[in-house]
Design a protein around this motif. Structure first.
Motif, PDB file in Angstrom:
ATOM      1  N   VAL A 391       0.845  -1.200   0.000  1.00 17.84           N
ATOM      2  CA  VAL A 391       0.000   0.000   0.000  1.00 17.84           C
ATOM      3  C   VAL A 391       0.878   1.248   0.000  1.00 17.84           C
ATOM      4  CG1 VAL A 391      -1.832   1.263   1.175  1.00 17.84           C
ATOM      5  CG2 VAL A 391      -1.823  -1.228   1.229  1.00 17.84           C
ATOM      6  N   ALA A 392       1.909   1.265   0.843  1.00 11.28           N
ATOM      7  CA  ALA A 392       2.805   2.421   0.912  1.00 11.28           C
ATOM      8  C   ALA A 392       3.555   2.621  -0.402  1.00 11.28           C
ATOM      9  CB  ALA A 392       3.795   2.247   2.057  1.00 11.28           C
ATOM     10  N   ARG A 393       3.815   1.517  -1.110  1.00  8.47           N
ATOM     11  CA  ARG A 393       4.507   1.615  -2.406  1.00  8.47           C
ATOM     12  C   ARG A 393       3.535   1.863  -3.552  1.00  8.47           C
ATOM     13  NH1 ARG A 393       6.812  -3.177  -0.335  1.00  8.47           N
ATOM     14  NH2 ARG A 393       5.613  -4.411  -1.859  1.00  8.47           N
ATOM     15  N   ALA A 394       2.237   1.874  -3.232  1.00 12.42           N
ATOM     16  CA  ALA A 394       1.191   1.991  -4.259  1.00 12.42           C
ATOM     17  C   ALA A 394       1.330   0.875  -5.294  1.00 12.42           C
ATOM     18  CB  ALA A 394       1.237   3.366  -4.925  1.00 12.42           C
ATOM     19  N   LEU A 427      -2.460   7.146   4.158  1.00 18.46           N
ATOM     20  CA  LEU A 427      -1.281   7.564   3.396  1.00 18.46           C
ATOM     21  C   LEU A 427      -1.615   8.673   2.404  1.00 18.46           C
ATOM     22  CD1 LEU A 427       0.235   4.024   2.803  1.00 18.46           C
ATOM     23  CD2 LEU A 427       1.243   5.842   4.185  1.00 18.46           C
ATOM     24  N   HIS A 428      -2.802   8.613   1.831  1.00 21.77           N
ATOM     25  CA  HIS A 428      -3.223   9.659   0.902  1.00 21.77           C
ATOM     26  C   HIS A 428      -3.398  10.990   1.635  1.00 21.77           C
ATOM     27  CE1 HIS A 428      -6.497  11.753  -1.506  1.00 21.77           C
ATOM     28  NE2 HIS A 428      -5.459  11.729  -2.322  1.00 21.77           N
ATOM     29  N   TYR A 438      -3.801   6.565  -5.507  1.00 26.71           N
ATOM     30  CA  TYR A 438      -4.928   6.298  -4.603  1.00 26.71           C
ATOM     31  C   TYR A 438      -6.159   5.863  -5.404  1.00 26.71           C
ATOM     32  CZ  TYR A 438      -8.418   7.174  -0.940  1.00 26.71           C
ATOM     33  OH  TYR A 438      -9.441   7.050  -0.031  1.00 26.71           O
ATOM     34  N   ASN A 439      -6.417   6.557  -6.510  1.00 28.30           N
ATOM     35  CA  ASN A 439      -7.569   6.214  -7.353  1.00 28.30           C
ATOM     36  C   ASN A 439      -7.431   4.812  -7.949  1.00 28.30           C
ATOM     37  OD1 ASN A 439      -8.773   8.671  -6.862  1.00 28.30           O
ATOM     38  ND2 ASN A 439      -7.945   9.645  -8.706  1.00 28.30           N
TER      39      ASN A 439
END
Length: 449
Positions: A391-394, A427-428, A438-439
């Motif tokens: 998640v942090a790395r997207a 994070l966003h 995020y999207n």
């Protein structure tokens, strides 16, 4: 050689500072140090120890015989008492605090004492040197007012007497409280729906099934039931109090409900408080109360009573301000987040280990320990808790693979989706992942249902 020991923030609260400066601990401590340095220039042999609640960085203007001591997880009062106790000769000690407990303790230990107000008068109105040696400068003595002396006397009497307790409710919190108070011999009775044979407490503690059955009055009634029962207990105590005295003080442990629910007891001269231990009580441990935060919902005058009670149980008392009290359910949600939610996430991981026939202790304990240490270190340093992983790395592809596999091989795919959404949102909002990333994560989370 005099050694001044300051209850730092107690003194700072008496300095005429702007609200913004008072909120900035670093700045306010530096202001106090400058005042002390000016005074110390007239009395260079004097030492000053500034004891600060919590932890602040060492100010750049800290010099010479001015020392700063952080209390860490303990209260400043506790540290001051420890400093006093370690001094073999206490006649040179001057303890500075307007806190009744600190003042009374220092007096009992043969220390000199000054209220915060009088200390500030002393250092702010130091006579200028006019052809006099430093040795001839005299300090103007300051004495407490008659009202202060009476308050200190009353508090000393409170400290000297041992409080006795009755506990209503024997759930996890009530059980822990009873265990602590039994050790000191202060618990007199318990009101619980449990049978006496189910309770393994030693000693002569009386067990009752209803509060009206109690016979012995106590100093304090501690209400350790669910919030929904408070009103009935208050009504029962009021009814008893029309005929006989049951207690001097009553408090409940709820972090979400204010002390106002106990207000009717005030008509019978009973002081009321809400004392909330910020702790999880899943399993009792002997040190379960050591160093914990207690949120105290009470008047400033009754805070000394709160501290007295908490000193019997363990932990550090903190008087909650009006902003917190207006939003007490949000305050309570902090504890829910760090204990209940955290435990739920760990249980989620444990279930996944079992699903793959892995040993949870082998797999989880090392990473759990490191994760906790990272979070602990960040909070201690006042930093954001580090969040790592896909998640942090997207890494939307990795998240997609996780979800697809969980959907096919586990009943907890939806929980993973919700946790991912939760982390992505944090994070966003912190600006650590872009709007586009995020999207994309939101699209993946909606796509795999």
């Amino acid at each position: 050689m005099k050694h001044y020991i300051l209850d730092t923030f107690n003194v700072i609260n008496k300095i005429n500072l702007s609200k913004s400066h008072k909120k900035d601990a670093q700045t306010s401590v530096s202001v106090l140090i400058e005042l002390i340095k000016n005074y110390q220039s007239k009395y260079p042999s004097y030492r000053f120890t500034l004891v600060c609640d919590g932890r602040i960085d060492e100010p750049i203007n800290l010099v010479g015989k001015i020392q700063l001591v952080n209390s860490g997880n303990q209260s400043a009062d506790t540290i001051i008492k420890q400093i006093i106790d370690k001094e073999p000769v206490r006649t040179n000690l001057v303890v500075v605090s307007s806190d009744l407990e600190v003042y009374a303790y220092a007096k009992a230990q043969m220390c000199s004492v000054l209220t915060a107000e009088n200390f500030l008068k002393l250092i702010e109105h130091t006579p200028q040197q006019k052809n006099k040696s430093r040795e001839t400068i005299k300090e103007k003595p300051y004495a407490p007012s008659k009202r202060e002396i009476e308050e200190y006397k009353n508090y000393s009497e409170l400290k000297m007497s041992k409080l006795t307790y009755g506990v209503v409710g024997l759930g996890k919190v009530g059980y822990a409280i009873c265990r602590k108070l039994i050790q000191s011999g202060q618990l007199k009775w318990i009101v619980t729906s449990k049978q006496a044979k189910e309770i393994d407490f030693p000693g002569n503690v009386q067990i009752y099934s209803a509060i009206e059955q109690t016979k012995e009055p106590v100093s304090v009634v501690a209400i350790a039931t669910s919030d929904g029962v408070f009103e009935k207990i208050v009504n029962d105590i009021c009814e008893i109090s029309t005929e006989r005295k049951i207690c001097e003080i009553a408090f409940h442990f709820s972090g979400a409900t204010s002390r106002e629910v106990l207000r009717p007891l005030g008509e019978f001269g009973i002081k009321t408080l809400s004392l909330h231990p910020m702790q999880t009580f899943g399993e009792y441990r002997e040190n379960i109360f050591d160093g914990i935060f207690w949120g105290c919902d009470c008047t400033a005058d009754d805070f000394k009573i709160a501290r007295r009670i908490i000193s019997d149980i363990g932990g550090v008392a903190h008087l909650l301000d009006e902003k917190i009290l207006r939003n007490k359910p949000l305050y309570h949600a902090i504890g829910v987040s760090v204990s209940n939610f955290l435990q739920g996430v760990v249980e989620f991981a444990r279930l996944q280990c079992e699903n793959l026939s892995l040993s949870p202790s082998d797999v989880l304990l090392p990473i759990l320990r490191t994760s906790f240490e990272n979070a602990f270190s960040a909070i201690e340093q006042g930093k954001q808790v580090p969040i790592t992983g896909p998640v942090a790395r997207a890494d939307t592809e990795r998240i997609k693979i996780h979800l697809e596999n969980l959907k096919n091989h586990s009943q907890y795919a939806d929980e993973y989706r919700q946790l991912t959404l939760f982390l992505a949102s944090i994070l966003h909002k912190q600006g650590k992942i872009s709007q586009d990333a995020y999207n994309k994560m939101l699209e993946i989370l909606k796509e795999i249902q």
